[in-house]
Design a protein around this motif. Structure first.
Motif, PDB file in Angstrom:
ATOM      1  N   UNK A 225       0.809  -1.223   0.000  1.00 38.12           N
ATOM      2  CA  UNK A 225       0.000   0.000   0.000  1.00 38.12           C
ATOM      3  C   UNK A 225       0.844   1.277   0.000  1.00 38.12           C
ATOM      4  N   UNK A 226       1.852   1.411   0.884  1.00 38.15           N
ATOM      5  CA  UNK A 226       2.629   2.662   0.870  1.00 38.15           C
ATOM      6  C   UNK A 226       3.314   2.926  -0.465  1.00 38.15           C
ATOM      7  N   UNK A 227       3.769   1.875  -1.139  1.00 43.60           N
ATOM      8  CA  UNK A 227       4.459   2.050  -2.416  1.00 43.60           C
ATOM      9  C   UNK A 227       3.467   2.464  -3.492  1.00 43.60           C
ATOM     10  N   UNK A 228       2.286   1.872  -3.463  1.00 42.93           N
ATOM     11  CA  UNK A 228       1.248   2.224  -4.432  1.00 42.93           C
ATOM     12  C   UNK A 228       0.801   3.671  -4.258  1.00 42.93           C
ATOM     13  N   UNK A 229       0.702   4.135  -3.030  1.00 40.60           N
ATOM     14  CA  UNK A 229       0.128   5.454  -2.756  1.00 40.60           C
ATOM     15  C   UNK A 229       1.153   6.577  -2.705  1.00 40.60           C
ATOM     16  N   UNK A 230       2.425   6.278  -2.898  1.00 39.90           N
ATOM     17  CA  UNK A 230       3.429   7.328  -2.737  1.00 39.90           C
ATOM     18  C   UNK A 230       3.468   8.318  -3.893  1.00 39.90           C
ATOM     19  N   UNK A 231       2.738   8.027  -4.983  1.00 40.80           N
ATOM     20  CA  UNK A 231       2.547   8.956  -6.098  1.00 40.80           C
ATOM     21  C   UNK A 231       3.858   9.344  -6.791  1.00 40.80           C
ATOM     22  N   UNK A 232       4.820   8.456  -6.773  1.00 40.62           N
ATOM     23  CA  UNK A 232       6.042   8.691  -7.531  1.00 40.62           C
ATOM     24  C   UNK A 232       6.675   7.354  -7.872  1.00 40.62           C
ATOM     25  N   UNK A 233       7.499   7.344  -8.918  1.00 37.16           N
ATOM     26  CA  UNK A 233       8.193   6.128  -9.310  1.00 37.16           C
ATOM     27  C   UNK A 233       7.282   5.138 -10.018  1.00 37.16           C
ATOM     28  N   UNK A 234       7.846   3.967 -10.293  1.00 36.50           N
ATOM     29  CA  UNK A 234       7.131   2.885 -10.985  1.00 36.50           C
ATOM     30  C   UNK A 234       6.320   2.113  -9.955  1.00 36.50           C
ATOM     31  N   UNK A 235       5.079   2.556  -9.731  1.00 34.16           N
ATOM     32  CA  UNK A 235       4.304   2.031  -8.600  1.00 34.16           C
ATOM     33  C   UNK A 235       3.125   1.146  -8.992  1.00 34.16           C
ATOM     34  N   UNK A 236       2.827   1.020 -10.289  1.00 35.78           N
ATOM     35  CA  UNK A 236       1.650   0.238 -10.665  1.00 35.78           C
ATOM     36  C   UNK A 236       1.804  -1.244 -10.352  1.00 35.78           C
ATOM     37  N   UNK A 237       3.049  -1.732 -10.320  1.00 32.64           N
ATOM     38  CA  UNK A 237       3.248  -3.116  -9.917  1.00 32.64           C
ATOM     39  C   UNK A 237       2.844  -3.332  -8.477  1.00 32.64           C
ATOM     40  N   UNK A 257     -10.480   2.400  -4.451  1.00 34.72           N
ATOM     41  CA  UNK A 257     -10.611   3.858  -4.419  1.00 34.72           C
ATOM     42  C   UNK A 257      -9.267   4.521  -4.152  1.00 34.72           C
ATOM     43  N   UNK A 258      -8.483   3.950  -3.258  1.00 35.76           N
ATOM     44  CA  UNK A 258      -7.153   4.494  -2.976  1.00 35.76           C
ATOM     45  C   UNK A 258      -6.242   4.356  -4.195  1.00 35.76           C
ATOM     46  N   UNK A 259      -6.339   3.233  -4.850  1.00 31.22           N
ATOM     47  CA  UNK A 259      -5.502   2.997  -6.031  1.00 31.22           C
ATOM     48  C   UNK A 259      -5.836   3.982  -7.145  1.00 31.22           C
ATOM     49  N   UNK A 260      -7.125   4.234  -7.386  1.00 27.53           N
ATOM     50  CA  UNK A 260      -7.535   5.129  -8.464  1.00 27.53           C
ATOM     51  C   UNK A 260      -6.983   6.535  -8.269  1.00 27.53           C
ATOM     52  N   UNK A 261      -6.840   6.942  -7.021  1.00 28.70           N
ATOM     53  CA  UNK A 261      -6.337   8.285  -6.740  1.00 28.70           C
ATOM     54  C   UNK A 261      -4.822   8.385  -6.848  1.00 28.70           C
ATOM     55  N   UNK A 262      -4.133   7.229  -6.895  1.00 25.95           N
ATOM     56  CA  UNK A 262      -2.681   7.275  -6.765  1.00 25.95           C
ATOM     57  C   UNK A 262      -1.903   6.611  -7.891  1.00 25.95           C
ATOM     58  N   UNK A 263      -2.517   5.779  -8.733  1.00 25.90           N
ATOM     59  CA  UNK A 263      -1.728   4.990  -9.676  1.00 25.90           C
ATOM     60  C   UNK A 263      -1.023   5.883 -10.690  1.00 25.90           C
ATOM     61  N   UNK A 264      -0.019   5.360 -11.334  1.00 31.62           N
ATOM     62  CA  UNK A 264       0.857   6.103 -12.236  1.00 31.62           C
ATOM     63  C   UNK A 264       0.203   6.258 -13.606  1.00 31.62           C
ATOM     64  N   UNK A 265      -0.358   7.424 -13.854  1.00 28.38           N
ATOM     65  CA  UNK A 265      -0.989   7.672 -15.160  1.00 28.38           C
ATOM     66  C   UNK A 265       0.048   7.981 -16.237  1.00 28.38           C
ATOM     67  N   UNK A 266       1.150   8.589 -15.839  1.00 28.76           N
ATOM     68  CA  UNK A 266       2.185   8.931 -16.816  1.00 28.76           C
ATOM     69  C   UNK A 266       2.805   7.685 -17.431  1.00 28.76           C
ATOM     70  N   UNK A 267       2.921   6.643 -16.630  1.00 29.09           N
ATOM     71  CA  UNK A 267       3.505   5.398 -17.132  1.00 29.09           C
ATOM     72  C   UNK A 267       2.464   4.416 -17.608  1.00 29.09           C
ATOM     73  N   UNK A 268       1.265   4.922 -17.932  1.00 33.08           N
ATOM     74  CA  UNK A 268       0.157   4.035 -18.284  1.00 33.08           C
ATOM     75  C   UNK A 268      -0.199   4.175 -19.756  1.00 33.08           C
ATOM     76  N   UNK A 269       0.819   4.167 -20.603  1.00 36.27           N
ATOM     77  CA  UNK A 269       0.557   4.305 -22.026  1.00 36.27           C
ATOM     78  C   UNK A 269       0.404   2.985 -22.746  1.00 36.27           C
ATOM     79  N   UNK A 270       0.028   1.951 -22.032  1.00 38.03           N
ATOM     80  CA  UNK A 270      -0.083   0.626 -22.632  1.00 38.03           C
ATOM     81  C   UNK A 270      -1.200   0.617 -23.675  1.00 38.03           C
ATOM     82  N   UNK A 271      -0.889   0.076 -24.841  1.00 40.10           N
ATOM     83  CA  UNK A 271      -1.867   0.042 -25.938  1.00 40.10           C
ATOM     84  C   UNK A 271      -3.053  -0.851 -25.627  1.00 40.10           C
ATOM     85  N   UNK A 272      -2.928  -1.686 -24.583  1.00 41.71           N
ATOM     86  CA  UNK A 272      -4.046  -2.567 -24.224  1.00 41.71           C
ATOM     87  C   UNK A 272      -5.115  -1.853 -23.415  1.00 41.71           C
ATOM     88  N   UNK A 273      -4.871  -0.597 -23.057  1.00 42.10           N
ATOM     89  CA  UNK A 273      -5.874   0.157 -22.320  1.00 42.10           C
ATOM     90  C   UNK A 273      -5.324   0.691 -21.016  1.00 42.10           C
TER      91      UNK A 273
END
Length: 291
Positions: A225-237, A257-273
């Motif tokens: 949880x802390x790594x997912x919510x830290x809002x920096x770095x490669x955190x989607x894993x 709900x916590x994940x939606x507010x924090x996940x890495x959108x910049x690194x989310x350019x996957x063509x699968x969605x």
């Protein structure tokens, strides 16, 4: 002729019993940890004793032309000490896959359940980038006698003997769910929730969804949880493993709900969605969520 056959049979039993007794003064296998083994350090056959079990590790050259070897584990169960020659009651030989003579493997013996049935665990290192230990269990006691595979897991060798995590009287084997590795991040950025295996009816059964393992997934949530919510770095894993652990204990909505507010959108350019859609589909496909 029959007399001669009986004499030959008695002689064979005597030789087998003599060999078994000669193996008794073997090294004692540790009761609390796995014993590491490499062919380069121990090229000669080694014999170990654990109760009435005699375990031999040996190797033969592989037919690959590259100097690799094939480890071989033989488990013998001895009869109680009696007068006269007594051959083993049961012998099983398991051959591992070809491997480098410098790779380190692991051997251990533990209790399979509260009834005292045992397992001999052979952890064979496969080599390769970030990989893997192939885990085989030799079961010397009835009714589950034989060899079963837990599978390949990208992890460190299990040096501690697996134990009963939830108190139900059955030993739990707890690697990680390797399907999460590389699924949403690089290897370094990937996290994987616990995966729990029991031996039931002579086969390996994935029991990770059982409510009795709640504590393991609470711990996994606290780790990721802390790594997912830290809002920096490669955190989607970390976010993926966080949601998977939450799903195991019925806390998906809050964690999502916590994940939606924090996940890495910049690194989310996957063509699968987008990441949330891919994560939900992944968790459904792997049995963490229902449709």
């Amino acid at each position: 002729m029959r007399t001669m056959l009986r004499i030959l049979a008695m002689l064979a039993a005597a030789l087998a019993g003599g060999e078994a007794r000669a193996m008794i003064p073997a090294l004692t296998l540790p009761a609390d940890r796995a014993l590491p083994w490499t062919y380069r350090a121990q090229p000669r056959p080694l014999r170990y004793r654990s109760g009435d079990l005699l375990i031999t590790i040996a190797a033969r050259p592989a037919r690959d032309g590259y100097g690799w070897i094939v480890p071989q584990v033989t488990v013998s169960r001895l009869r109680p000490v009696m007068q006269g020659p007594q051959p083993p009651t049961w012998v099983l030989t398991f051959r591992s896959f070809p491997t480098s003579p410098i790779y380190e493997h692991g051997l251990s013996v533990g209790r399979l359940d509260a009834a005292g049935h045992r397992f001999v665990m052979w952890q064979a290192y496969t080599g390769g980038a970030h990989c893997c230990f192939d885990i085989q269990l030799i079961l010397p006691d009835e009714p589950e006698r034989g060899v079963i595979s837990l599978g390949n897991f990208d992890m460190e060798m299990m040096t501690d003997i697996p134990a009963d995590v939830d108190g139900d009287g059955r030993t739990d084997f707890v690697p990680r769910d390797n399907d999460f590795l590389y699924a949403f991040a690089s290897f370094a950025g990937s996290f994987a929730p616990p995966q729990i295996w029991n031996v039931e009816g002579g086969r390996a059964v994935n029991v990770s969804a059982a409510p009795r393992y709640r504590a393991l997934f609470v711990e996994a949530m606290a780790e990721t949880r802390p790594i997912c919510l830290e809002r920096e770095g490669e955190r989607n894993g970390a976010c993926a493993a966080f949601i998977a652990a939450a799903a195991r204990i019925g806390e998906t909505d809050r964690a999502w709900a916590e994940m939606l507010a924090a996940y890495d959108r910049d690194g989310d350019g996957d063509e699968r969605g987008p990441f949330p859609a891919r994560l939900r589909a992944f968790l459904v496909a792997h049995g963490y969520l229902r449709e």
